[in-house]
Design a protein around this motif. Structure first.
Motif, PDB file in Angstrom:
ATOM      1  N   ALA A  80     -27.879  -9.816  49.036  1.00  0.00           N
ATOM      2  CA  ALA A  80     -29.053  -8.895  49.505  1.00  0.00           C
ATOM      3  C   ALA A  80     -29.433  -8.097  48.345  1.00  0.00           C
ATOM      4  O   ALA A  80     -30.436  -7.612  48.083  1.00  0.00           O
ATOM      5  CB  ALA A  80     -28.387  -8.059  50.367  1.00  0.00           C
ATOM      6  N   ARG A  81     -28.478  -7.755  47.420  1.00  0.00           N
ATOM      7  CA  ARG A  81     -28.626  -7.125  46.229  1.00  0.00           C
ATOM      8  C   ARG A  81     -29.492  -7.762  45.470  1.00  0.00           C
ATOM      9  O   ARG A  81     -30.703  -7.112  44.710  1.00  0.00           O
ATOM     10  CB  ARG A  81     -27.512  -6.684  45.335  1.00  0.00           C
ATOM     11  N   LEU A  82     -29.475  -9.048  45.200  1.00  0.00           N
ATOM     12  CA  LEU A  82     -30.399  -9.873  44.213  1.00  0.00           C
ATOM     13  C   LEU A  82     -31.739 -10.006  44.940  1.00  0.00           C
ATOM     14  O   LEU A  82     -32.794  -9.960  44.180  1.00  0.00           O
ATOM     15  CB  LEU A  82     -29.937 -11.461  44.140  1.00  0.00           C
ATOM     16  N   ALA A  83     -31.692 -10.058  46.271  1.00  0.00           N
ATOM     17  CA  ALA A  83     -33.174 -10.232  47.053  1.00  0.00           C
ATOM     18  C   ALA A  83     -33.632  -8.857  46.827  1.00  0.00           C
ATOM     19  O   ALA A  83     -35.349  -8.684  46.468  1.00  0.00           O
ATOM     20  CB  ALA A  83     -32.985 -10.409  48.438  1.00  0.00           C
ATOM     21  N   ALA A  84     -33.103  -7.569  46.723  1.00  0.00           N
ATOM     22  CA  ALA A  84     -33.764  -6.445  46.724  1.00  0.00           C
ATOM     23  C   ALA A  84     -33.982  -5.997  45.354  1.00  0.00           C
ATOM     24  O   ALA A  84     -35.303  -5.415  44.900  1.00  0.00           O
ATOM     25  CB  ALA A  84     -32.660  -5.233  47.149  1.00  0.00           C
ATOM     26  N   GLU A  85     -33.485  -6.498  44.286  1.00  0.00           N
ATOM     27  CA  GLU A  85     -34.049  -6.163  42.847  1.00  0.00           C
ATOM     28  C   GLU A  85     -34.999  -7.183  42.646  1.00  0.00           C
ATOM     29  O   GLU A  85     -35.887  -6.722  41.686  1.00  0.00           O
ATOM     30  CB  GLU A  85     -32.590  -6.776  41.966  1.00  0.00           C
TER      31      GLU A  85
ATOM     32  N   LEU B 298     -18.939 -22.200  48.371  1.00  0.00           N
ATOM     33  CA  LEU B 298     -18.187 -21.394  48.746  1.00  0.00           C
ATOM     34  C   LEU B 298     -18.813 -20.339  49.615  1.00  0.00           C
ATOM     35  O   LEU B 298     -20.167 -20.475  49.754  1.00  0.00           O
ATOM     36  CB  LEU B 298     -17.929 -20.432  47.433  1.00  0.00           C
ATOM     37  N   PRO B 299     -18.107 -19.600  50.395  1.00  0.00           N
ATOM     38  CA  PRO B 299     -18.516 -18.618  51.380  1.00  0.00           C
ATOM     39  C   PRO B 299     -19.686 -17.774  50.655  1.00  0.00           C
ATOM     40  O   PRO B 299     -19.286 -17.140  49.619  1.00  0.00           O
ATOM     41  CB  PRO B 299     -17.305 -18.111  51.736  1.00  0.00           C
ATOM     42  N   PRO B 300     -20.994 -17.638  51.302  1.00  0.00           N
ATOM     43  CA  PRO B 300     -21.762 -16.505  50.501  1.00  0.00           C
ATOM     44  C   PRO B 300     -21.203 -15.103  50.618  1.00  0.00           C
ATOM     45  O   PRO B 300     -20.659 -14.499  51.458  1.00  0.00           O
ATOM     46  CB  PRO B 300     -22.972 -16.744  51.548  1.00  0.00           C
ATOM     47  N   ASP B 301     -21.550 -14.479  49.492  1.00  0.00           N
ATOM     48  CA  ASP B 301     -21.375 -13.026  49.472  1.00  0.00           C
ATOM     49  C   ASP B 301     -22.654 -12.231  49.958  1.00  0.00           C
ATOM     50  O   ASP B 301     -23.588 -12.112  48.890  1.00  0.00           O
ATOM     51  CB  ASP B 301     -21.006 -12.895  48.054  1.00  0.00           C
ATOM     52  N   LEU B 302     -22.741 -11.787  51.124  1.00  0.00           N
ATOM     53  CA  LEU B 302     -23.798 -11.522  51.633  1.00  0.00           C
ATOM     54  C   LEU B 302     -24.440  -9.991  50.887  1.00  0.00           C
ATOM     55  O   LEU B 302     -25.434  -9.925  50.554  1.00  0.00           O
ATOM     56  CB  LEU B 302     -24.000 -11.057  52.907  1.00  0.00           C
TER      57      LEU B 302
END
Length: 301
Positions: free
Chosen positions: A216-221, A208-212
């Motif tokens: 980004a939120r997961l990476a920041a967390e 599926l198309p990525p939810d940027l």
């Protein structure tokens, strides 16, 4: 009994490489080296064979640590080297030897053409049950391999050490594991590269198309969790430069990649008291077989 850097020695090229690594580590830690060879008596029918008598077998086994010690003393003057001959099953005797050691060092074989290394059944058993850190050293390991290239681009033991790499689980950070990695970096006067992986959102697997924004939120967390886990360690080891790598994907792949530029890779092995017995976990297992730098397996609760 004073702590030692103990080596399991069987006369193979990989165990000789382990002895050389142990001597260098012992110098950094100001500890003696203990070379241990385990003689496993042959079964009675084999022991009676003319070409495989028990006395002859034991004689050759006893020569292994003695001759290795002579070489280590010659190449590493100032390092106190002792030898010990043990009798019994290798894994059991090495586990006993590890109890009295600062760390136990074992060798691993290379896998020709496969880009990895072979950790034998004895090594895996020791790694899964030892109460002290166990370091695995690949065959052919040289002092220069742990150092950065000199100004001419050639790896040199006179150059600074490559970074130490730590595989960290930010959800359950353990002091024994983190402390071992920081000490290793401090002893080498090098940086500590801390690697943690986080899982990409499940929609990635379905094409599926990525939810940027979500990514980004997961990476920041995850990056924030790593910084929080290391905060007190930054204060305790101000001299150690810390490089934080929060990466998406499989942790073993990232650690193996990082090992190519590392002097040492540090991973954990959770101490489990389960019905299925001890094991080292899939990430540590993969790193042991495929890392190109020495690997320290640190047991922790």
């Amino acid at each position: 009994m004073p702590r030692t850097v103990t080596v399991g020695l069987d006369g193979s090229p990989e165990s000789r490489a382990a002895a050389e690594w142990a001597a260098r580590e012992a110098r950094l830690r100001a500890l003696p080296v203990r070379l241990v060879n385990v003689w496993e008596p042959a079964p009675d029918p084999m022991a009676q064979a003319p070409l495989l008598g028990a006395e002859t077998h034991q004689h050759w086994s006893e020569r292994i640590p003695r001759e290795a010690a002579e070489g280590v003393r010659l190449r590493h003057p100032g390092v106190d080297v002792t030898t010990e001959q043990l009798t019994g099953r290798p894994a059991e005797e090495l586990l006993k030897a590890a109890d009295d050691a600062e760390l136990l060092v074992l060798g691993t074989r290379g896998l020709s053409g496969a880009g990895g290394f072979m950790v034998g059944s004895v090594g895996l058993a020791v790694a899964a049950h030892a109460g002290r850190p166990v370091v695995f050293v690949r065959a052919g390991e040289q002092a220069a391999d742990e150092h950065l290239p000199d100004p001419t681009g050639v790896p040199s033991a006179a150059a600074p050490f490559r970074p130490v790499v730590l595989g960290l689980d930010t959800s359950r950070p353990d002091d024994a594991l983190i402390g071992f990695a920081f000490e290793a970096a401090l002893l080498r006067a090098t940086a500590l590269r801390v690697v943690h992986s986080w899982n990409e959102p499940p929609y990635i697997a379905y094409g599926l198309p990525p939810d940027l924004k979500m990514t980004a939120r997961l990476a920041a967390e995850d990056a924030a969790a790593m910084t929080a886990a290391l905060r007190t360690w930054r204060e305790k080891y101000p001299a150690v430069e810390i490089v934080e790598d929060s990466l998406s994907g499989k942790p073993a792949n990232h650690l193996v990649d990082a090992s190519r530029e590392a002097s040492l890779v540090v991973v954990g092995r959770r101490i489990r008291k389960a019905a299925l017995g001890a094991h080292i976990g899939p990430v540590t297992h993969a790193v042991l077989h495929h890392a190109t730098a020495p690997v320290a397996v640190v047991p922790h609760p």
